[in-house]
Write an enzyme that holds these catalytic residues in place. Structure first.
Site, PDB file in Angstrom:
ATOM      1  CG  HIS A 157     107.226  58.389  22.382  1.00 53.39           C
ATOM      2  ND1 HIS A 157     107.085  57.442  21.395  1.00 53.39           N
ATOM      3  CD2 HIS A 157     108.495  58.867  22.258  1.00 53.39           C
ATOM      4  CE1 HIS A 157     108.218  57.338  20.716  1.00 53.39           C
ATOM      5  NE2 HIS A 157     109.083  58.201  21.207  1.00 53.39           N
ATOM      6  CG  ASP A 377     101.146  73.241   2.594  1.00 56.18           C
ATOM      7  OD1 ASP A 377     100.347  74.011   3.170  1.00 56.18           O
ATOM      8  OD2 ASP A 377     101.559  73.446   1.434  1.00 56.18           O
TER       9      ASP A 377
END
Length: 441
Positions: A157, A377
């Site tokens: 992070h 995708d």
């Protein structure tokens, strides 16, 4: 709750995936929004895909995308003067593990409606002495019996926020389906978010406290109380129709967004379920994207931490009366406070290393919906499921695969508190709505 079977790893796992061509070798400065202690963890995503992809193809595309995103192949280290974290862009590589699990996609969806500790088998555990010794990018591809696959990622992070991780993952997916250059080039420099000299804290920042103040506090610490006990995750899905019903509890006198209504409702339900003293002051901390709040906007492709925590405060008695109107107003006011000067003041405040995020009596909500995470995708279709690998006392608003307008609320609390939270979260609904919220969970 049924556990996942063990993961069987290929030989010589894991491997290090390095950039496919030479990359700049330098130290990348991290802003105060990147390197403060609250963000010293990895964002862990879990993706379930119906059809497996060749690991060789995924490794090749990852190697190519790491040329553009070369800091992800580096290592986080402490600066020479020990005052900050920075990225050593040395091209050592990302960790990539490959394994097999004797389970089908459908079985995973059925037995794992809520995260449990066995999900950790889906991400290779890097043996390291400290968090900083773990490479900033760790990936595991797990092939399933049915021909599906699970991809888990752990992204430091300190290197990027949720939008930044989404940008990187979409870049990797893009590289896996085409050799065309990335549509959005990553912007690495954080110097636009450097503190002023001298620092000027011009606003009050109730979402932060100092370590010295926290040590001397006599207020009941909700966070420590919860973390001292076994936690149970819960997940409730709010479809567009349920969200609309929730918004109607504020209408017509108050217009509000989906986030404002659901965050207010979750905060109120959280306060009621914990059975806190009515006069106790509690906070809601939530991330606000400030990329467009600055006088000089951050460039397109900026993937570093571009958010600040907004803070709403209230006495418990004003949250537990069954109406979210008051909480919505507080959230809206907290959002309005996020201006260019507020962001600069936050950055300057964080120059003081005794300052830390005040989570002692706070519900923290992190928004993962509306970031395109569920649209990923790699060439064989979008995920059947997208979520967090782990669950904690921090609340996540997650996207729902196949329904971009729905939001899944996930949080972990102690067993008795979880049961009360689930009750209060759906109490405003009729029986049909309650079934709908639980069915989609």
């Amino acid at each position: 709750m049924q556990e996942l079977p063990d993961c069987l790893y290929e030989e010589n796992q894991p491997t290090l995936i390095t950039p496919s061509s030479p990359t700049p070798n330098h130290t990348l400065y991290l802003s105060n929004l990147d390197d403060h202690h609250f963000l010293r963890f990895s964002i862990k995503y879990l993706y379930l895909f119906q059809k497996s992809l060749s690991s060789l193809t995924l490794k090749d595309s990852l190697s190519r995308v790491l040329v553009d995103y070369y800091p992800f192949a580096g290592r986080i280290k402490v600066s020479d003067d020990e005052s900050k974290l920075e990225v050593d862009c040395n091209g050592e590589g990302a960790v990539f593990a490959e394994g097999f699990m004797d389970i089908t996609c459908q079985e995973f969806l059925e037995i794992s409606r809520k995260p449990n500790n066995s999900w950790r088998k889906l991400l290779f555990k890097v043996q390291a002495q400290s968090f900083l010794d773990i490479p900033p990018l760790v990936i595991q591809v797990t092939h399933l019996r049915c021909g599906g696959m699970i991809i888990c990622t752990a992204i430091n992070h300190c290197l990027c926020d949720g939008l930044g991780t989404s940008q990187f993952l979409h870049a990797w997916a893009h590289a896996n389906t085409t050799n065309v250059p990335l549509p959005i080039k990553p912007f690495h420099s954080r110097h636009m978010l450097k503190p002023r000299d001298p620092p000027r804290v011009t606003h009050s920042h109730p979402g932060f406290t100092r370590t010295t103040v926290e040590k001397n506090s006599t207020t009941f610490n909700v966070c420590k109380h919860l973390q001292s006990q076994p936690l149970v995750p819960t997940t409730l899905t709010f479809t567009p129709s349920l969200i609309q019903r929730l918004k109607k509890t504020c209408a017509p006198s108050l217009e509000c967004t989906t986030f404002e209504a659901l965050a207010a409702h979750t905060w109120c339900s959280w306060a009621r379920s914990l059975d806190l003293p009515l006069t106790m002051q509690v906070k809601l901390l939530f991330s606000v994207n400030m990329r467009r709040k600055l006088a000089q906007q951050l460039p397109q492709g900026y993937y570093g931490n571009g958010f600040v925590l907004a803070c709403a405060e209230s006495k418990v008695q004003d949250l537990v009366n069954g109406n979210i109107y008051h909480a919505v107003k507080l959230i809206q006011e907290a959002k309005v406070r996020i201006t260019d000067e507020y962001v600069r003041s936050t950055i300057d405040l964080l120059e003081d290393k005794t300052v830390k995020t005040d989570i002692s009596s706070s519900l923290v909500i992190s928004q993962w919906a509306r970031m395109g995470l569920e649209e990923l995708d790699f060439g064989e279709g979008k995920p059947m499921y997208m979520g967090s690998l782990t669950s904690d006392i921090y609340c996540l608003f997650l996207p729902v695969a196949g329904n971009s307008d729905a939001i899944r609320v996930q949080v972990s609390l102690t067993g008795d508190v979880v049961r009360r939270l689930e009750y209060y979260m759906v109490k405003f609904l009729d029986e049909k709505g309650k079934i709908e919220a639980k069915t989609f969970a």
